[in-house]
Design a protein around this motif. Structure first.
Motif, PDB file in Angstrom:
ATOM      1  N   THR A  26       0.814  -1.203   0.000  1.00 15.50           N
ATOM      2  CA  THR A  26       0.000   0.000   0.000  1.00 15.50           C
ATOM      3  C   THR A  26       0.847   1.252   0.000  1.00 15.50           C
ATOM      4  O   THR A  26       1.952   1.274   0.522  1.00 15.50           O
ATOM      5  N   LYS A 158      -9.097   6.175  -6.139  1.00 16.53           N
ATOM      6  CA  LYS A 158      -8.276   6.176  -7.349  1.00 16.53           C
ATOM      7  C   LYS A 158      -6.864   6.639  -7.036  1.00 16.53           C
ATOM      8  O   LYS A 158      -6.670   7.654  -6.376  1.00 16.53           O
ATOM      9  N   GLN A 160      -2.742   4.877  -8.083  1.00 18.28           N
ATOM     10  CA  GLN A 160      -1.790   3.770  -8.081  1.00 18.28           C
ATOM     11  C   GLN A 160      -0.396   4.360  -8.206  1.00 18.28           C
ATOM     12  O   GLN A 160      -0.131   5.158  -9.100  1.00 18.28           O
ATOM     13  N   TYR A 165      -0.993   0.666  -3.948  1.00 17.59           N
ATOM     14  CA  TYR A 165      -2.268   1.355  -4.060  1.00 17.59           C
ATOM     15  C   TYR A 165      -2.624   2.009  -2.728  1.00 17.59           C
ATOM     16  O   TYR A 165      -2.081   1.656  -1.678  1.00 17.59           O
ATOM     17  N   ASN A 189     -10.578   1.607   0.966  1.00 12.80           N
ATOM     18  CA  ASN A 189     -10.635   1.192  -0.430  1.00 12.80           C
ATOM     19  C   ASN A 189     -11.106  -0.254  -0.559  1.00 12.80           C
ATOM     20  O   ASN A 189     -10.525  -1.164   0.041  1.00 12.80           O
TER      21      ASN A 189
END
Length: 358
Positions: A26, A158, A160, A165, A189
């Motif tokens: 992450t 949204k 990346q 992410y 998320n």
């Protein structure tokens, strides 16, 4: 050394690192957004529809699978806010659970079942744990909310990045009266997060939830006391430590699982400046995970070495440290003033402990 020796702590950590296998890594959400928020960002705060739906969480009786509340969700790709409707699912003791209307199909269980599991985990484990170790969140009274519930919005975030992410975040603007969501929100998320087994120590969803809740709690406590915001390196260390102690509260035993791959990367290459708050260190690999790992290890050392011989004493120590007016190094030195120990001395002892025990 008080309580469990740092050597034994390291042994437990090294032993448990091998058990961690996260499918995805992450990226930083909370502080990446906080850094961006200092710059110009478009906020959808003036439309009648947005204002009405945000206020509906306050004015209306929320009904599962019927009531909707509007949320501004940050898009980490274009660095702007997007307006999304959240369908109300569950009222917990300390939380309200919502899901993005268009993302319900990403849930792996029936919406109400899923929300009940999240609510139960938050109410019975995460909220009490953070309150014991860090303090109780202080929601600004000027928001005129009917209660101090934490809003958990299950959505799609949204963004990346090379390091992974964005699994979740807390937006400090949500606690302001003129901008943001005007309520305390944890954005989680639904893309990439695993939350099937609520009893799994390495469950990425719940570890991220307790991580972001510590950020929210830390920010609200310091805001309520009119104190400057905590420095990134220490705040992230606290959130990683929250993940660590959370893992000891779930599963079939009390073993604690350290954050991965953060700690492993730090221990493999610990040549970093732990107190570095720069964007380069925290928002870009290869340094990011080492920074997280180093901050976690330092907080764990600080609590273990100086916190006392029991959880109660260590919880008191950490809560007092969180409330120190001066952020970062100055707050730590003030906490240990009776020991006449500078931060440089403390950092030397920390590095020596790592070296000797290794």
């Amino acid at each position: 050394m008080k309580n469990l020796s740092f050597k034994l702590l390291l042994i437990c950590i090294f032993f448990n690192i091998a058990q961690i296998n996260y499918a995805q890594t992450t990226a930083d959400g909370t502080f990446r957004l906080r850094q961006t928020a200092e710059k110009s960002i478009k906020i959808n705060s003036n439309t009648k529809a947005a204002n009405f739906l945000r206020a509906s969480a306050i004015l209306s009786e929320l009904k599962p699978l019927i009531s909707k509340v509007g949320f501004q969700v940050f898009n980490f790709e274009n660095k702007n806010y997007e307006y999304k409707e959240g369908l109300f699912l569950k009222q917990g003791q300390f939380c309200k659970i919502f899901v993005e209307q268009e993302a319900i199909d990403k849930l792996k269980k029936a919406p109400l079942t899923y929300a009940s599991e999240v609510s139960k985990n938050f109410d019975e484990i995460i909220y009490p744990l953070v309150a014991k170790w860090f303090g109780t969140p202080q929601i600004p009274t000027e928001l005129n909310l009917p209660d101090n519930d934490i809003y958990i919005f299950l959505t799609t975030i949204k963004g990346q990045f090379s390091e992974g992410y964005v699994a979740g975040y807390f937006d400090h603007r949500d606690l302001e009266t003129k901008t943001g969501n005007r309520k305390p929100v944890l954005f989680m998320n639904l893309t990439g997060n695993e939350s099937d087994n609520t009893n799994l120590k390495t469950n990425a969803f719940y570890r991220r939830l307790v991580h972001e809740f510590q950020h929210l709690t830390n920010y609200t406590l310091r805001k309520a006391l009119n104190m400057p915001e905590q420095e990134r390196w220490l705040d992230e260390g606290y959130s990683m430590f929250a993940e660590y102690i959370y893992s000891g509260c779930v599963g079939d035993d009390t073993k604690k699982i350290p954050p991965a791959p953060h700690l492993e990367k730090y221990l493999n290459e610990p040549n970093i400046d732990i107190v570095n708050n720069s964007e380069t260190a925290w928002f870009k690999e290869p340094d990011l995970y080492k920074q997280y790992g180093g901050s976690f290890m330092f907080v764990a050392y600080l609590v273990e070495k100086y916190g006392g011989d029991s959880d109660i004493l260590q919880q008191f120590f950490l809560k007092e440290l969180v409330k120190k007016r001066d952020p970062g190094i100055a707050g730590i030195e003030h906490m240990l003033i009776c020991l006449d120990k500078s931060f440089s001395n403390l950092l030397f002892d920390f590095n020596l402990a790592l070296t000797v025990d290794d």
